[in-house]
Design an enzyme around this catalytic site. Structure first.
Site, PDB file in Angstrom:
ATOM      1  N   TYR A   1       0.867  -1.183   0.000  1.00  0.00           N
ATOM      2  CA  TYR A   1       0.000   0.000   0.000  1.00  0.00           C
ATOM      3  C   TYR A   1       0.904   1.233   0.000  1.00  0.00           C
ATOM      4  O   TYR A   1       1.993   1.216   0.582  1.00  0.00           O
ATOM      5  CB  TYR A   1      -0.924   0.001   1.225  1.00  0.00           C
ATOM      6  CG  TYR A   1      -2.039  -1.026   1.148  1.00  0.00           C
ATOM      7  CD1 TYR A   1      -1.764  -2.391   1.276  1.00  0.00           C
ATOM      8  CD2 TYR A   1      -3.360  -0.643   0.938  1.00  0.00           C
ATOM      9  CE1 TYR A   1      -2.778  -3.334   1.210  1.00  0.00           C
ATOM     10  CE2 TYR A   1      -4.386  -1.589   0.873  1.00  0.00           C
ATOM     11  CZ  TYR A   1      -4.091  -2.926   1.005  1.00  0.00           C
ATOM     12  OH  TYR A   1      -5.104  -3.861   0.935  1.00  0.00           O
ATOM     13  N   GLU A   2       0.437   2.311  -0.623  1.00  0.00           N
ATOM     14  CA  GLU A   2       1.314   3.459  -0.850  1.00  0.00           C
ATOM     15  C   GLU A   2       1.722   4.175   0.433  1.00  0.00           C
ATOM     16  O   GLU A   2       2.631   4.992   0.422  1.00  0.00           O
ATOM     17  CB  GLU A   2       0.682   4.441  -1.836  1.00  0.00           C
ATOM     18  CG  GLU A   2      -0.579   5.094  -1.318  1.00  0.00           C
ATOM     19  CD  GLU A   2      -1.337   5.842  -2.409  1.00  0.00           C
ATOM     20  OE1 GLU A   2      -1.045   5.676  -3.588  1.00  0.00           O
ATOM     21  OE2 GLU A   2      -2.249   6.597  -2.038  1.00  0.00           O
TER      22      GLU A   2
END
Lengths: 260, 286
Positions: free
Chosen positions: A50-51
């Site tokens: 996930y960023e």
């Protein structure tokens, strides 16, 4: 056969696109559900990123945001956001990006920025976030979105992230070496870019869906491949896994609505 | 050396009308209490900077404290729109908002450039995207070695950066754990910095030798505000209130309900009101 909703079919069909070998940059919403169903069924060793910086995360409930504590608690490791975008994404370490969007066109370009003119928008959407570079730097891109005339439009008011641009070899002409969008999974069917023109073409239709339904829900005259198959219906294990994680998620995100 | 002061003093001394202000926190450790103090002290004409402006910036925009905003994703994560942000952009209420929009990759690189004292950042970015057409600060640069054309964006150099962290020691050294976002870069890029912390301890006791620590000599002010990140979260102290984020959608949709909420929970409240969200003290803290 068990009953299932079009949305469940979409999520499960999307989850099947992923394998154990994927290192996958996960978008919030439908992509997050699909990626975690894949991890909990046929791809237990998939790496989900996930960023917010969490690498190899294994959330028990789906995060409401890309930075819920659940993601960090269950990750193999967590890096800073600059490192995530510089070393891992731009460094070419991520095989698959999984995106959604507000609007898509027939060359799989996505808009999550504005509807209407940029300076005087009819609707101001959240913006691109990580998507512009996810779209160009991941090895390939999967997109999952419900098929609708509002979402699948002839011409985008704004290109937030490039898919196949104007079609053909546009990506190569811009110097991109990655594949771009290779599969678009909707609630009615699955689309793939034509090998030459890159125009999105229906390759698989979900059980019980007609060609007319697909035509009626798309904002451009949609094309069908020469050979179109029926998407296999969800298995009991796939459905149970999706429903379990959705139920856990719903329970976790309620709670008191106490104000600050 | 960082001064350890009250939140009111930290904001009063370091945030001025017209400043470029970054309040960072990538979902985690968002400095809500400090942002509310900025609203209470009536700062105006701020140029806000943040990768993921969410509810806190919706509140600052809604009270009219901001003249502009530089950002890469402005929404209520997992819930939908920021209604006060949209009202400002779509209807100029309560005032017009100048926007400078980027991608996450560009903002992250731009903070790093600021921290590294460079004038700009470069990245392989924005290829085929429309943002460069509407943002004049996104330019192109040609690599002097390979001739590859890359995107260039100006470094971010805030007048002041505000973040929240888990704890500080009495000298003002600050420890951050969990999702660390872009906070370290944002502090090092700024002229001045304010860090609110869950607690101030005798010994920092980093959980590992590689923990993220901002040394006291790189920080301007530290204030203890337990619960200061609520409704976001402080890893090891209290969880994110996803229910609050979901509930905010209804409060912010309407100008009157928003204004009433701000009066009750910000203008007529204080940083001590965050304490009830503080949760448990971590076992490792001294």
């Amino acid at each position: 056969m068990t009953d299932f909703t079009p949305n469940e079919m979409m999520t499960i069909a999307a989850s099947r696109e992923l394998s154990n070998d994927d290192v996958c940059f996960v978008g919030i919403g439908a992509p997050s559900a699909a990626c975690n169903v894949a991890r909990l069924t046929h791809a237990p060793d998939i790496t989900l990123i996930y960023e917010s910086g969490t690498v190899g995360t294994k959330p028990d409930v789906l995060p409401l945001s890309i930075g819920d504590g659940e993601l960090c608690d269950t990750a193999l490791f967590t890096v800073s956001v600059p490192e995530m975008f510089r070393y891992w994404l731009q460094g070419g370490r991520i095989t698959t990006g999984f995106l959604g969007g507000a609007q898509i066109d027939k060359f799989a370009n996505l808009n999550t920025t504005v509807v209407g003119p940029y300076d005087h928008p009819k609707v101001r959407l959240p913006g691109g976030g990580g998507a512009p570079e996810i779209a160009s730097n991941c090895g390939r891109i999967f997109i999952t979105m419900a098929l609708s005339k509002r979402g699948f439009v002839e011409k985008l008011p704004f290109i937030t992230s490039m898919g196949h641009g104007e079609g053909g070899d546009h990506r190569e002409r811009l110097g991109m070496k990655t594949k771009g969008p290779t599969r678009i999974i909707t609630d009615l069917c699955i689309l793939e870019p034509d090998p030459v023109t890159k125009e999105l073409t229906v390759v698989s239709i979900h059980h019980g869906v007609t060609r007319d339904q697909i035509v009626d829900n798309c904002g451009w005259p949609i094309k069908f491949a020469g050979e179109v198959i029926e998407t296999p219906v969800p298995t009991e294990i796939e459905l149970a896994t999706l429903r379990d994680i959705n139920a856990r998620t719903k329970k976790a995100h309620q709670g008191n609505k106490e104000a600050a | 050396m960082a001064k350890i002061v009250s939140l009111a003093e930290a904001i009063g001394d370091n945030v001025r009308d017209g400043d470029t202000v970054a309040m960072e926190g990538f979902t985690h450790l968002i400095p809500y209490a400090a942002g509310h103090e900025v609203i209470r002290q009536g700062r105006k004409d701020l140029f806000l900077v943040r990768m993921t402006p969410d509810i806190l910036y919706d509140q600052l925009i809604g009270v009219g404290a901001a003249r502009g905003m530089k950002f890469s994703w402005g929404g209520n994560p997992g819930v939908g729109s920021l209604h006060r942000f949209r009202d400002a952009v779509e209807n100029q209420w309560p005032r017009p908002l100048e926007i400078e929009e980027h991608s996450h990759a560009a903002m992250a690189n731009a903070y790093e450039a600021g921290a590294a004292n460079l004038p700009f950042a470069m990245l392989r970015g924005y290829i085929g995207a429309d943002l460069p057409k509407v943002n004049a600060s996104i330019k192109q640069i040609t690599c002097p070695f390979t001739s590859e054309v890359l995107a260039a964006v100006p470094a971010i150099r805030p007048d002041v950066t505000i973040i929240h962290a888990q704890r500080a020691d009495r000298k003002g050294n600050v420890l951050i754990e969990g999702i660390v976002g872009v906070q370290k870069e944002a502090v090092l890029a700024a002229k001045r910095s304010i860090i609110t912390v869950e607690e101030i301890v005798d010994e920092l006791a980093p959980p590992s030798p590689n923990s993220v620590v901002l040394p006291t000599w790189a920080v301007t002010a530290v204030s203890q505000v337990p619960g200061g990140a609520f409704p976001s979260y402080a890893h090891g102290y209290y969880p994110r209130s996803n229910a609050f984020y979901i509930g905010w959608d209804e409060i912010a949709r309407d100008r009157e309900s928003f204004t009433a909420w701000i009066k009750e929970n910000v203008l007529d409240a204080g940083p001590e009101d965050f304490a009830r969200h503080a949760g448990r003290k971590p076992a490792k803290a001294a």
